[in-house]
Design a protein around this motif. Structure first.
Motif, PDB file in Angstrom:
ATOM      1  N   GLY A   1      -9.593   2.604  -2.333  1.00 16.43           N
ATOM      2  CA  GLY A   1      -8.700   1.649  -1.693  1.00 16.43           C
ATOM      3  C   GLY A   1      -9.472   0.444  -1.203  1.00 16.43           C
TER       4      GLY A   1
ATOM      5  N   ALA B   1       0.841  -1.190   0.000  1.00 15.87           N
ATOM      6  CA  ALA B   1       0.000   0.000   0.000  1.00 15.87           C
ATOM      7  C   ALA B   1       0.877   1.242   0.000  1.00 15.87           C
ATOM      8  CB  ALA B   1      -0.909  -0.008   1.218  1.00 15.87           C
TER       9      ALA B   1
ATOM     10  N   ASN C   1       0.872  -0.328   6.028  1.00 16.22           N
ATOM     11  CA  ASN C   1      -0.530  -0.515   5.662  1.00 16.22           C
ATOM     12  C   ASN C   1      -1.344  -1.196   6.759  1.00 16.22           C
ATOM     13  OD1 ASN C   1       0.890  -2.915   5.240  1.00 16.22           O
ATOM     14  ND2 ASN C   1      -0.370  -3.525   3.506  1.00 16.22           N
ATOM     15  N   GLU C   2      -0.741  -1.465   7.912  1.00 21.47           N
ATOM     16  CA  GLU C   2      -1.469  -2.012   9.048  1.00 21.47           C
ATOM     17  C   GLU C   2      -1.709  -0.892  10.053  1.00 21.47           C
ATOM     18  OE1 GLU C   2       0.323  -5.503  10.701  1.00 21.47           O
ATOM     19  OE2 GLU C   2       0.410  -6.492   8.760  1.00 21.47           O
TER      20      GLU C   2
ATOM     21  N   LYS D   1       4.684  -2.721   9.173  1.00 19.77           N
ATOM     22  CA  LYS D   1       4.132  -2.457   7.844  1.00 19.77           C
ATOM     23  C   LYS D   1       3.291  -1.186   7.864  1.00 19.77           C
ATOM     24  CE  LYS D   1       4.004  -7.325   6.708  1.00 19.77           C
ATOM     25  NZ  LYS D   1       3.157  -8.461   6.368  1.00 19.77           N
TER      26      LYS D   1
ATOM     27  N   MET E   1      -9.561  -2.664   1.738  1.00 17.82           N
ATOM     28  CA  MET E   1      -9.134  -2.809   3.127  1.00 17.82           C
ATOM     29  C   MET E   1      -9.790  -4.021   3.751  1.00 17.82           C
ATOM     30  SD  MET E   1     -11.623  -0.404   5.199  1.00 17.82           S
ATOM     31  CE  MET E   1     -13.368  -0.714   5.040  1.00 17.82           C
TER      32      MET E   1
ATOM     33  N   ILE F   1      -4.818  -1.914   4.960  1.00 17.20           N
ATOM     34  CA  ILE F   1      -5.021  -1.463   3.583  1.00 17.20           C
ATOM     35  C   ILE F   1      -4.429  -2.541   2.680  1.00 17.20           C
ATOM     36  CG2 ILE F   1      -4.454   0.285   1.861  1.00 17.20           C
ATOM     37  CD1 ILE F   1      -4.243   2.290   4.187  1.00 17.20           C
ATOM     38  N   THR F   2      -5.274  -3.140   1.852  1.00 16.71           N
ATOM     39  CA  THR F   2      -4.820  -4.236   1.003  1.00 16.71           C
ATOM     40  C   THR F   2      -4.499  -3.795  -0.418  1.00 16.71           C
ATOM     41  OG1 THR F   2      -7.118  -4.843   0.542  1.00 16.71           O
ATOM     42  CG2 THR F   2      -6.025  -5.986   2.356  1.00 16.71           C
TER      43      THR F   2
ATOM     44  N   THR G   1       2.017   4.597   1.285  1.00 16.35           N
ATOM     45  CA  THR G   1       1.934   5.188   2.617  1.00 16.35           C
ATOM     46  C   THR G   1       1.205   6.521   2.598  1.00 16.35           C
ATOM     47  OG1 THR G   1       4.122   6.157   2.358  1.00 16.35           O
ATOM     48  CG2 THR G   1       3.989   4.047   3.501  1.00 16.35           C
TER      49      THR G   1
ATOM     50  N   SER H   1      -2.468   5.985   3.413  1.00 19.41           N
ATOM     51  CA  SER H   1      -2.813   5.827   4.827  1.00 19.41           C
ATOM     52  C   SER H   1      -2.764   7.162   5.560  1.00 19.41           C
ATOM     53  CB  SER H   1      -1.902   4.801   5.504  1.00 19.41           C
ATOM     54  OG  SER H   1      -0.567   5.234   5.495  1.00 19.41           O
TER      55      SER H   1
END
Length: 173
Positions: A106, A26, A77-78, A75, A108, A96-97, A28, A31
């Protein structure tokens, strides 16, 4: 003949192996757009907008979601989420996948949600249950015109009354 049979039998294994090794990275910056505290203002339900607990419920407090970095994860995206529902506090994980730059949508996965277990008036408990159920089912997000949308969005251009189902949050002040 045996080669074709072997290939036919091995195809499912190759497919499973390829799925398990895919890792979505993902962006950044995506996010950072959703990090913060948000207040649920509306639910978009296909072709109509409703208040978070329905127009008949007038005694509901603000339903919020706060998305923040997860310091326990390496990570980007976590993320971690928490907030107030109609009666109780809740928390959980947010991953976030993927993200489609073209559509701004996005994908998720919201992990298991934990919450306090206070009881409230029946209409607020029903609102809370509906909120948690919908939040657990949703798998997409976008930030559009300064609002966070979490839900399921319409993607095909054909006219229909189903414009998706999603929550509309505004940044908390």
């Amino acid at each position: 003949m045996y080669k074709a049979l072997i290939i036919f039998l091995l195809m499912p294994l190759l497919k499973i192996d390829s799925c398990t090794k895919i890792e979505v990275a993902a962006d950044t910056s995506v996010s950072t757009n959703i990090i913060g505290k948000w207040v649920l203002k509306y639910k978009f339900l296909g072709d109509a907008i409703d208040t978070p607990c329905g127009y008949a419920v007038t005694n509901a407090r603000d339903i919020t979601i706060e998305i923040e970095d997860n310091p326990d994860s390496s990570k980007p995206n976590e993320l971690r989420l928490s907030g107030n529902s109609a009666v109780n506090l809740y928390n959980g994980g947010f991953i976030i996948t993927g993200f489609d730059e073209k559509t701004g949508i996005g994908t998720m996965k919201i992990g298991a949600l934990g919450s306090t277990k206070m009881a409230g008036p029946p209409e607020l408990m029903e609102c809370e249950t509906n909120y948690f159920n919908m939040l657990n089912e949703f798998s997409e997000f976008r930030v559009q015109e300064g609002k966070l949308h979490i839900g399921r969005f319409k993607k095909d251009p054909t006219p229909s009354r189903d414009g998706g189902t999603y929550f509309i949050y505004e940044k908390a002040k």
